[in-house]
Design an enzyme around this catalytic site. Structure first.
Site, PDB file in Angstrom:
ATOM      1  N   ARG A 140      -7.403  10.094   1.056  1.00 22.73           N
ATOM      2  CA  ARG A 140      -7.210   8.651   1.192  1.00 22.73           C
ATOM      3  C   ARG A 140      -7.887   8.175   2.464  1.00 22.73           C
ATOM      4  O   ARG A 140      -7.615   8.660   3.553  1.00 22.73           O
ATOM      5  CB  ARG A 140      -5.712   8.313   1.224  1.00 22.73           C
ATOM      6  CG  ARG A 140      -5.437   6.821   1.219  1.00 22.73           C
ATOM      7  CD  ARG A 140      -3.943   6.536   1.117  1.00 22.73           C
ATOM      8  NE  ARG A 140      -3.386   6.955  -0.157  1.00 22.73           N
ATOM      9  CZ  ARG A 140      -3.470   6.259  -1.272  1.00 22.73           C
ATOM     10  NH1 ARG A 140      -4.122   5.102  -1.282  1.00 22.73           N
ATOM     11  NH2 ARG A 140      -2.941   6.706  -2.392  1.00 22.73           N
TER      12      ARG A 140
ATOM     13  N   ASP B 298      14.714 -24.718   3.051  1.00 24.28           N
ATOM     14  CA  ASP B 298      13.813 -24.081   4.014  1.00 24.28           C
ATOM     15  C   ASP B 298      13.565 -22.610   3.708  1.00 24.28           C
ATOM     16  O   ASP B 298      12.898 -21.918   4.477  1.00 24.28           O
ATOM     17  CB  ASP B 298      14.371 -24.223   5.434  1.00 24.28           C
ATOM     18  CG  ASP B 298      15.713 -23.519   5.598  1.00 24.28           C
ATOM     19  OD1 ASP B 298      16.278 -23.069   4.576  1.00 24.28           O
ATOM     20  OD2 ASP B 298      16.200 -23.418   6.740  1.00 24.28           O
TER      21      ASP B 298
ATOM     22  N   ASP C 105       2.991  10.112 -11.475  1.00 26.84           N
ATOM     23  CA  ASP C 105       3.108   9.632 -10.102  1.00 26.84           C
ATOM     24  C   ASP C 105       4.391   8.840  -9.971  1.00 26.84           C
ATOM     25  O   ASP C 105       5.014   8.468 -10.972  1.00 26.84           O
ATOM     26  CB  ASP C 105       1.901   8.772  -9.735  1.00 26.84           C
ATOM     27  CG  ASP C 105       1.563   8.844  -8.248  1.00 26.84           C
ATOM     28  OD1 ASP C 105       2.406   9.347  -7.472  1.00 26.84           O
ATOM     29  OD2 ASP C 105       0.469   8.395  -7.864  1.00 26.84           O
TER      30      ASP C 105
ATOM     31  N   ASP D 244       0.344   1.114  -8.127  1.00 27.08           N
ATOM     32  CA  ASP D 244       0.203  -0.125  -7.369  1.00 27.08           C
ATOM     33  C   ASP D 244      -1.059  -0.851  -7.835  1.00 27.08           C
ATOM     34  O   ASP D 244      -1.024  -1.629  -8.783  1.00 27.08           O
ATOM     35  CB  ASP D 244       0.175   0.181  -5.878  1.00 27.08           C
ATOM     36  CG  ASP D 244       0.276  -1.070  -5.021  1.00 27.08           C
ATOM     37  OD1 ASP D 244       0.299  -2.190  -5.590  1.00 27.08           O
ATOM     38  OD2 ASP D 244       0.326  -0.962  -3.790  1.00 27.08           O
ATOM     39  N   THR D 245      -2.179  -0.587  -7.216  1.00 26.29           N
ATOM     40  CA  THR D 245      -3.435  -1.218  -7.661  1.00 26.29           C
ATOM     41  C   THR D 245      -4.128  -0.393  -8.734  1.00 26.29           C
ATOM     42  O   THR D 245      -5.116  -0.848  -9.305  1.00 26.29           O
ATOM     43  CB  THR D 245      -4.392  -1.408  -6.479  1.00 26.29           C
ATOM     44  OG1 THR D 245      -4.708  -0.125  -5.914  1.00 26.29           O
ATOM     45  CG2 THR D 245      -3.776  -2.287  -5.415  1.00 26.29           C
TER      46      THR D 245
ATOM     47  N   LYS E 185      -7.291  14.945  -3.317  1.00 28.83           N
ATOM     48  CA  LYS E 185      -7.652  13.561  -3.016  1.00 28.83           C
ATOM     49  C   LYS E 185      -7.644  13.333  -1.523  1.00 28.83           C
ATOM     50  O   LYS E 185      -6.839  13.902  -0.794  1.00 28.83           O
ATOM     51  CB  LYS E 185      -6.648  12.614  -3.693  1.00 28.83           C
ATOM     52  CG  LYS E 185      -6.870  11.144  -3.436  1.00 28.83           C
ATOM     53  CD  LYS E 185      -5.704  10.314  -3.957  1.00 28.83           C
ATOM     54  CE  LYS E 185      -4.464  10.498  -3.109  1.00 28.83           C
ATOM     55  NZ  LYS E 185      -3.359   9.629  -3.565  1.00 28.83           N
TER      56      LYS E 185
ATOM     57  N   GLY F  54      -5.986   2.144  -8.515  1.00 31.36           N
ATOM     58  CA  GLY F  54      -7.270   2.736  -8.161  1.00 31.36           C
ATOM     59  C   GLY F  54      -7.245   4.251  -8.200  1.00 31.36           C
ATOM     60  O   GLY F  54      -8.124   4.894  -8.772  1.00 31.36           O
TER      61      GLY F  54
ATOM     62  N   HIS G 216       9.235   7.194  -2.843  1.00 36.86           N
ATOM     63  CA  HIS G 216       7.850   7.627  -2.620  1.00 36.86           C
ATOM     64  C   HIS G 216       7.773   8.938  -1.846  1.00 36.86           C
ATOM     65  O   HIS G 216       7.011   9.837  -2.214  1.00 36.86           O
ATOM     66  CB  HIS G 216       7.084   6.535  -1.881  1.00 36.86           C
ATOM     67  CG  HIS G 216       5.638   6.856  -1.653  1.00 36.86           C
ATOM     68  ND1 HIS G 216       4.723   6.923  -2.687  1.00 36.86           N
ATOM     69  CD2 HIS G 216       4.954   7.138  -0.517  1.00 36.86           C
ATOM     70  CE1 HIS G 216       3.538   7.224  -2.193  1.00 36.86           C
ATOM     71  NE2 HIS G 216       3.649   7.362  -0.885  1.00 36.86           N
TER      72      HIS G 216
ATOM     73  N   GLU H 286      15.962 -20.216   3.312  1.00 38.19           N
ATOM     74  CA  GLU H 286      17.075 -19.333   3.649  1.00 38.19           C
ATOM     75  C   GLU H 286      17.878 -18.984   2.395  1.00 38.19           C
ATOM     76  O   GLU H 286      18.091 -19.842   1.538  1.00 38.19           O
ATOM     77  CB  GLU H 286      17.987 -19.994   4.685  1.00 38.19           C
ATOM     78  CG  GLU H 286      17.373 -20.144   6.061  1.00 38.19           C
ATOM     79  CD  GLU H 286      18.351 -20.739   7.051  1.00 38.19           C
ATOM     80  OE1 GLU H 286      19.552 -20.846   6.703  1.00 38.19           O
ATOM     81  OE2 GLU H 286      17.917 -21.100   8.162  1.00 38.19           O
TER      82      GLU H 286
END
Length: 357
Positions: free
Chosen positions: A245, A82, A269, A273-274, A243, A276, A179, A84
């Site tokens: 966001r 399941d 950085d 992540d993506t 920048k 962009g 971060h 777990e």
């Protein structure tokens, strides 16, 4: 070799011969054999255990070998039908210093839960110290209310995760390039925040030693990180991208503060992540006359469509560390991976010495 004071047993990476030369293949002495017995370092009767979660076993093995162990200690990890999770320690940890290496990366909820279970298992087995080594700390971006006036119902997830780790029974946390550094203040236990800039700067100096660098922060929040890398690169000049966001995983680049014309720009950085933000920044640097553009980031999250963007030719190289394992299908020509195993291993060694004082 690793010489240690106070009569503590150390496990050297190379054994010195009678003439003072390094004999990498020399036999380990009887004392050093004792230090490796049962897969743990013995510091005057105090043992060190290193356990790996399922997120990044290769990094954990490298860390274990750096501190003199043959491998990480054995642990059973499995999932029931399941979903777990279940963990069980295969060795006694009573009275030991335990280090659990686990990045809370994709699948982040499973790796976080597995980390909590491992901490709880060690606590119930009477470990003397439990240190959670989290090379990539997931949920660190949810560290503040974006707009308190309009979004009062938003969860402060980074603080919640800190509470969960503390309540599970961890004694100390080691994180790498988190971060937001203020996240360390969410913990009521000691936190060691280490940085990957020595590893990244070492790579740049070795493979781009004749380059005229300018280190670029992709936003105002990354200035401290960029400044540290610039200092490591013989006080290279610094530039900043202004920048704004507008939404999660979306950003709009506005202005460049500083000059990059005719230089090799290093965009630094904490994570990609993506991609962009960093790709838009790279395009802007080329428009402002940068000769080359390199990306240097600690955590390769690489959510879609990051690989497509990064491999489009906007960067000469994309340099990341191995805090997050990268699937073979996400490798591309410009990708360069450097290891943080020695950086983290040295931190663990020093913490073990601290516990023994």
């Amino acid at each position: 070799t690793r010489a240690r004071r106070g009569g503590r047993v150390s496990v050297p990476r190379a054994v010195l011969g009678k003439d003072g030369s390094a004999e990498a293949d020399a036999k380990v002495s009887a004392t050093q054999e004792d230090a490796l017995r049962d897969g743990a370092l013995n510091f005057v009767g105090h043992r060190m255990r290193i356990y790996s979660g399922s997120s990044n076993p290769e990094l954990a093995e490298g860390i274990a070998r750096y501190v003199g162990k043959r491998s990480t200690n054995k642990i059973m990890r499995k999932a029931f039908a399941d979903g777990e999770l279940y963990v069980r320690l295969e060795d006694s940890v009573r009275g030991c210093s335990v280090f659990i290496v686990q990045s809370t990366c994709r699948p982040c909820n499973d790796t976080l839960m597995e980390l909590l279970l491992m901490i709880d298992a060690c606590r119930r087995a009477h470990a003397a110290q439990i240190t959670a080594v989290i090379p990539y700390y997931g949920y660190a971006r949810a560290d503040r209310l974006i707009d308190p006036d309009k979004r009062r119902r938003e969860a402060l997830t980074s603080k919640l995760v800190a509470n969960m780790l503390s309540d599970a029974g961890v004694s100390r946390v080691v994180v790498l390039d988190i971060h937001s550094p203020q996240t360390c203040g969410f913990f009521d236990i000691p936190v060691d925040h280490i940085y990957a800039s020595p590893v990244l700067s070492s790579y740049l100096k070795r493979y781009h030693k004749s380059e005229d660098f300018v280190v670029v922060a992709p936003d105002v929040g990354g200035v401290a990180r960029a400044r540290a890398l610039a200092k490591a690169l013989d006080d290279a000049p610094l530039a900043i991208i202004d920048k704004r966001r507008e939404a999660h995983n979306e950003a709009k680049v506005l202005n460049l503060v500083g000059s990059v014309a005719g230089k090799t720009a290093v965009l630094v950085d904490d994570m990609i992540d993506t991609a962009g933000t960093i790709c838009a920044a790279a395009a802007m640097l080329r428009e402002n006359g940068a000769k080359k553009v390199l990306a240097a980031a600690t955590h390769a999250v690489f959510s879609d469509p990051a690989v497509e963007r990064l491999s489009s030719g906007v960067f000469e190289e994309v340099i990341v560390t191995d805090t997050i394992p990268i699937e073979p299908e996400k490798h591309f020509e410009q990708l360069k991976i450097v290891s943080v195993k020695e950086l983290i291993g040295e931190t663990l060694w020093r913490l073990q010495e601290l516990y023994m004082r």
